[in-house]
Scaffold this motif. Structure first.
Motif, PDB file in Angstrom:
ATOM      1  N   TYR A 188       0.719  -1.120   0.011  1.00 25.62           N
ATOM      2  CA  TYR A 188      -0.151   0.068  -0.028  1.00 25.62           C
ATOM      3  C   TYR A 188       0.988   1.206   0.105  1.00 25.62           C
ATOM      4  CZ  TYR A 188       0.767  -0.117   5.145  1.00 25.62           C
ATOM      5  OH  TYR A 188       1.404  -0.236   6.409  1.00 25.62           O
ATOM      6  N   ASP A 189       0.427   2.442  -0.380  1.00 22.31           N
ATOM      7  CA  ASP A 189       1.110   3.701  -0.590  1.00 22.31           C
ATOM      8  C   ASP A 189       0.516   4.614   0.205  1.00 22.31           C
ATOM      9  OD1 ASP A 189       2.736   2.913  -2.905  1.00 22.31           O
ATOM     10  OD2 ASP A 189       0.961   2.473  -4.100  1.00 22.31           O
ATOM     11  N   ASP A 190       1.207   5.723   0.318  1.00 24.38           N
ATOM     12  CA  ASP A 190       0.750   7.015   1.120  1.00 24.38           C
ATOM     13  C   ASP A 190       0.278   8.066   0.213  1.00 24.38           C
ATOM     14  OD1 ASP A 190       3.360   7.336   0.195  1.00 24.38           O
ATOM     15  OD2 ASP A 190       3.951   8.475   1.799  1.00 24.38           O
ATOM     16  N   ILE A 191      -0.259   7.605  -0.924  1.00 29.32           N
ATOM     17  CA  ILE A 191      -0.838   8.516  -1.751  1.00 29.32           C
ATOM     18  C   ILE A 191      -2.185   8.264  -2.324  1.00 29.32           C
ATOM     19  CG2 ILE A 191       1.361   9.691  -2.747  1.00 29.32           C
ATOM     20  CD1 ILE A 191      -0.182   6.996  -4.699  1.00 29.32           C
ATOM     21  N   GLU A 192      -3.002   9.266  -2.775  1.00 29.84           N
ATOM     22  CA  GLU A 192      -4.267   9.110  -3.659  1.00 29.84           C
ATOM     23  C   GLU A 192      -3.803   8.554  -5.053  1.00 29.84           C
ATOM     24  OE1 GLU A 192      -7.270   9.125  -1.953  1.00 29.84           O
ATOM     25  OE2 GLU A 192      -5.696   9.202  -0.346  1.00 29.84           O
ATOM     26  N   ALA A 193      -4.271   7.657  -5.535  1.00 28.74           N
ATOM     27  CA  ALA A 193      -3.748   7.151  -6.895  1.00 28.74           C
ATOM     28  C   ALA A 193      -4.927   7.156  -7.818  1.00 28.74           C
ATOM     29  CB  ALA A 193      -3.290   5.518  -6.754  1.00 28.74           C
ATOM     30  N   PHE A 194      -4.584   7.746  -9.014  1.00 24.24           N
ATOM     31  CA  PHE A 194      -5.184   7.671 -10.169  1.00 24.24           C
ATOM     32  C   PHE A 194      -4.575   6.789 -11.226  1.00 24.24           C
ATOM     33  CE2 PHE A 194      -6.671  11.220  -7.640  1.00 24.24           C
ATOM     34  CZ  PHE A 194      -7.927  11.217  -7.938  1.00 24.24           C
ATOM     35  N   VAL A 195      -4.980   5.700 -11.535  1.00 27.71           N
ATOM     36  CA  VAL A 195      -4.313   4.992 -12.748  1.00 27.71           C
ATOM     37  C   VAL A 195      -5.037   5.036 -14.012  1.00 27.71           C
ATOM     38  CG1 VAL A 195      -3.731   2.593 -13.099  1.00 27.71           C
ATOM     39  CG2 VAL A 195      -3.646   3.403 -10.773  1.00 27.71           C
ATOM     40  N   LEU A 196      -4.452   5.541 -15.067  1.00 23.54           N
ATOM     41  CA  LEU A 196      -4.920   5.537 -16.389  1.00 23.54           C
ATOM     42  C   LEU A 196      -4.263   4.554 -17.258  1.00 23.54           C
ATOM     43  CD1 LEU A 196      -6.761   7.274 -17.872  1.00 23.54           C
ATOM     44  CD2 LEU A 196      -4.999   8.846 -18.377  1.00 23.54           C
TER      45      LEU A 196
ATOM     46  N   GLN B 118       0.340  13.214  -0.764  1.00 21.20           N
ATOM     47  CA  GLN B 118       1.259  12.948   0.141  1.00 21.20           C
ATOM     48  C   GLN B 118       1.383  13.955   1.300  1.00 21.20           C
ATOM     49  OE1 GLN B 118       5.301  12.601  -0.967  1.00 21.20           O
ATOM     50  NE2 GLN B 118       5.151  10.114  -0.327  1.00 21.20           N
ATOM     51  N   ASN B 119       1.418  13.595   2.415  1.00 22.52           N
ATOM     52  CA  ASN B 119       1.625  14.239   3.648  1.00 22.52           C
ATOM     53  C   ASN B 119       0.759  15.375   3.691  1.00 22.52           C
ATOM     54  OD1 ASN B 119       3.940  12.576   4.308  1.00 22.52           O
ATOM     55  ND2 ASN B 119       5.229  13.677   2.975  1.00 22.52           N
ATOM     56  N   MET B 120      -0.574  15.224   3.357  1.00 26.27           N
ATOM     57  CA  MET B 120      -1.467  16.066   3.464  1.00 26.27           C
ATOM     58  C   MET B 120      -2.649  16.020   4.425  1.00 26.27           C
ATOM     59  SD  MET B 120      -0.854  18.826   1.364  1.00 26.27           S
ATOM     60  CE  MET B 120      -2.345  19.501   0.598  1.00 26.27           C
ATOM     61  N   SER B 121      -2.485  15.351   5.398  1.00 23.76           N
ATOM     62  CA  SER B 121      -3.442  14.819   6.487  1.00 23.76           C
ATOM     63  C   SER B 121      -3.521  16.093   7.363  1.00 23.76           C
ATOM     64  CB  SER B 121      -2.912  13.745   7.038  1.00 23.76           C
ATOM     65  OG  SER B 121      -2.032  13.945   7.908  1.00 23.76           O
ATOM     66  N   TRP B 122      -4.700  16.029   8.430  1.00 23.44           N
ATOM     67  CA  TRP B 122      -4.672  16.864   9.415  1.00 23.44           C
ATOM     68  C   TRP B 122      -3.463  16.763  10.279  1.00 23.44           C
ATOM     69  CZ3 TRP B 122      -7.837  20.794   9.733  1.00 23.44           C
ATOM     70  CH2 TRP B 122      -8.938  20.891   9.085  1.00 23.44           C
ATOM     71  N   GLY B 123      -2.923  15.488  10.504  1.00 24.55           N
ATOM     72  CA  GLY B 123      -1.617  15.253  11.368  1.00 24.55           C
ATOM     73  C   GLY B 123      -0.642  16.301  10.741  1.00 24.55           C
ATOM     74  N   ASP B 124      -0.447  16.120   9.728  1.00 27.04           N
ATOM     75  CA  ASP B 124       0.721  16.626   8.892  1.00 27.04           C
ATOM     76  C   ASP B 124       0.420  18.334   9.029  1.00 27.04           C
ATOM     77  OD1 ASP B 124       2.272  14.659   7.643  1.00 27.04           O
ATOM     78  OD2 ASP B 124       0.470  14.261   6.423  1.00 27.04           O
ATOM     79  N   PHE B 125      -0.709  18.930   9.031  1.00 22.58           N
ATOM     80  CA  PHE B 125      -1.006  20.311   8.994  1.00 22.58           C
ATOM     81  C   PHE B 125      -0.745  20.707  10.551  1.00 22.58           C
ATOM     82  CE2 PHE B 125      -4.171  23.600   9.854  1.00 22.58           C
ATOM     83  CZ  PHE B 125      -3.483  24.500   8.742  1.00 22.58           C
ATOM     84  N   LEU B 126      -1.201  19.853  11.416  1.00 24.38           N
ATOM     85  CA  LEU B 126      -0.891  20.116  12.893  1.00 24.38           C
ATOM     86  C   LEU B 126       0.790  20.224  13.377  1.00 24.38           C
ATOM     87  CD1 LEU B 126      -3.408  18.353  14.838  1.00 24.38           C
ATOM     88  CD2 LEU B 126      -3.217  20.709  14.878  1.00 24.38           C
TER      89      LEU B 126
END
Length: 482
Positions: free
Chosen positions: A183-191, A263-271
């Protein structure tokens, strides 16, 4: 999806540097019109996930569950094949590609990754031989550095998501698999671009994961989705979704593009980004935060079981955190320390139509002129403490940061370019841009929020300040006379 963290100069309003023109790598595809709508970032994303609507996507799928769109439109299929092809590798290898920076080869056997270590320059004949003989997967990193249409797509997607957008191409021969379940730490769009790819998706063991990880086949259970992608199809899945993919028998090879973001765009990252500055500001007005900790705290409490052994210390910390939360809810100012600057400094530069340039455009503005901002989606106005090293207390200043001079060739590669000094010999952290006194903030917000604005109506007291502001933005390529 590695980030490209770098620092670059922030100039005072006197700056007159002219940004270099971004170089195109290739001619646009002939006779293959784009089915994507580039009128705006929102219209581009809408056309990318068509026929699904944007509102439905974010309501039902984003960070929730996978989405598979089967699309057989001949125009879309033809367009996808132009984005990247196996046949493109020969020409790309002539540009001095390197293992493993630009190209990696990987192979998965019986659910386990088989190491295929390569270093040095990529030789096309050797790469093709390895592909045909050993059935390895070719992983091409960040093709938007070389393929203009991907630059065009990803630049608009970065404007839409307000987040870095990377991509990788995977080319896998028949009856072969490149990577084991992971699994990855990104939102994935596969074309899917060429051939067919068989995908199996599984329930996450770590929903919305914040790091990459392999998973053992015997831990992941049965697939929740068993899908074959064909050219033009789109597959989306959130970070944390376990997945593996292979090229089916009877399909000579498969080429797919994975576009990644958030990637690294969560609420935790923002805090993590805003709390240190908020805490520092709060210490100035709260003597309780400035009181010294017990002498034994660092050597006893932190190494003896924490809260379970020292309940008084845990209670004190909890109370301080609650006070910070109350102050924040009452309107305490939050300032991004790194996330904003990292995005602006690391994103793609604007995609330019033939003949366009980011250099100062048209006539120099005069007080009687009406002006318009250029490249609005690539500009960030932020209020920060001055970075100057002096004995005087630091004061708030306004930074106008932008990505016009960003390097396409290092996008998402984790490389750093040498910083440039500003006109006074000081290097400022963050993206390229300008620095203004805090008194200029309202005028800059006027320009940001208004399509057309007379220079004389800028909210500054002196006409000379109005003209200097317009001239500084024009010199940076951020403004032109309407």
């Amino acid at each position: 999806m590695p980030r490209n963290r770098k620092s670059a100069a922030t100039k005072d309003v006197k700056g007159d540097g002219v940004p270099p023109k971004q170089r195109r790598m290739e001619e646009p595809p002939k006779d293959v019109p784009s089915p994507l709508n580039f009128d705006s970032p929102s219209s581009l994303f809408q056309s990318l996930i068509a026929p699904l609507g944007v509102e439905e996507f974010f309501r039902d799928y984003w960070e929730k569950k996978p989405l598979h769109l089967q699309r057989r439109d001949p125009a879309l299929v033809a367009y996808c094949s132009t984005l990247f092809q196996l046949s493109d590798l020969k020409g790309l290898c002539s540009r001095g590609l390197q293992y493993p920076t630009d190209v990696n080869i990987c192979h998965c056997v019986d659910g386990k990754r088989k190491p295929v270590a390569r270093r040095g320059r990529v030789i096309y004949s050797e790469l093709k031989k390895e592909f045909n003989k050993n059935r390895v997967t070719i992983q091409f990193h960040q093709p938007q550095r070389f393929k203009d249409e991907l630059w065009r797509i990803q630049e608009q997607l970065e404007c839409f998501f307000k987040s870095l957008v990377g991509s990788n191409v995977y080319i896998t021969p028949q009856e072969s698999q490149g990577l084991p379940p992971h699994y990855d730490d990104i939102e994935a769009f596969v074309l899917q671009l060429e051939g067919e790819k068989h995908w199996r998706l599984y329930q996450p063991t770590v929903p919305l994961a914040c790091e990459y990880s392999l998973e053992q086949e015997d831990r992941i259970g049965r697939p929740t989705h068993d899908i074959v992608l064909k050219p033009g199809d789109l597959l989306y899945f959130p970070r944390g979704i376990i997945h593996q993919a292979d090229t089916p028998a009877g399909v000579e090879y498969s080429t797919h593009l994975t576009i990644s973001t958030y990637q690294n765009m969560s609420w935790g990252d923002f805090l993590l980004d805003v709390l240190p500055g908020f805490l520092f500001d709060s210490m100035k007005s709260d003597v309780g935060l400035r009181e010294g900790i017990p002498r034994e705290l660092l050597t006893v409490w932190l190494f003896s079981g924490g809260a379970s052994r020292c309940p008084d210390t845990a209670k004190r910390l909890s109370g301080l955190l609650r006070q910070l939360a109350d102050r924040m809810e009452l309107g305490g100012e939050l300032r991004s320390a790194e996330m904003q600057r990292d995005f602006v400094a690391s994103r793609l530069p604007p995609y330019l139509q033939e003949g366009d340039d980011v250099s100062p455009a048209g006539k120099m503005p005069a007080l009687e002129d009406t002006v318009c901002m250029r490249f609005r989606d690539h500009i960030l106005v932020t209020v920060e403490l001055s970075q100057e090293r002096t004995d005087e207390p630091r004061e708030l200043v306004v930074f106008v940061l932008h990505s016009l001079r960003n390097s396409r060739k290092t996008h998402m590669m984790g490389e750093q370019e040498e910083d440039e000094d500003d006109e006074e010999g000081q290097t400022q952290p963050g993206s390229q841009g300008l620095r203004f006194p805090i008194s200029h903030l309202q005028a800059l917000r006027q320009l940001q929020s208004t399509e057309r604005l007379p220079v004389a109506r800028l909210q500054l007291q002196l006409d000379s300040d109005k003209l200097n502001l317009a001239m500084a933005l024009w010199s940076e390529g951020l403004l032109h006379v309407c």
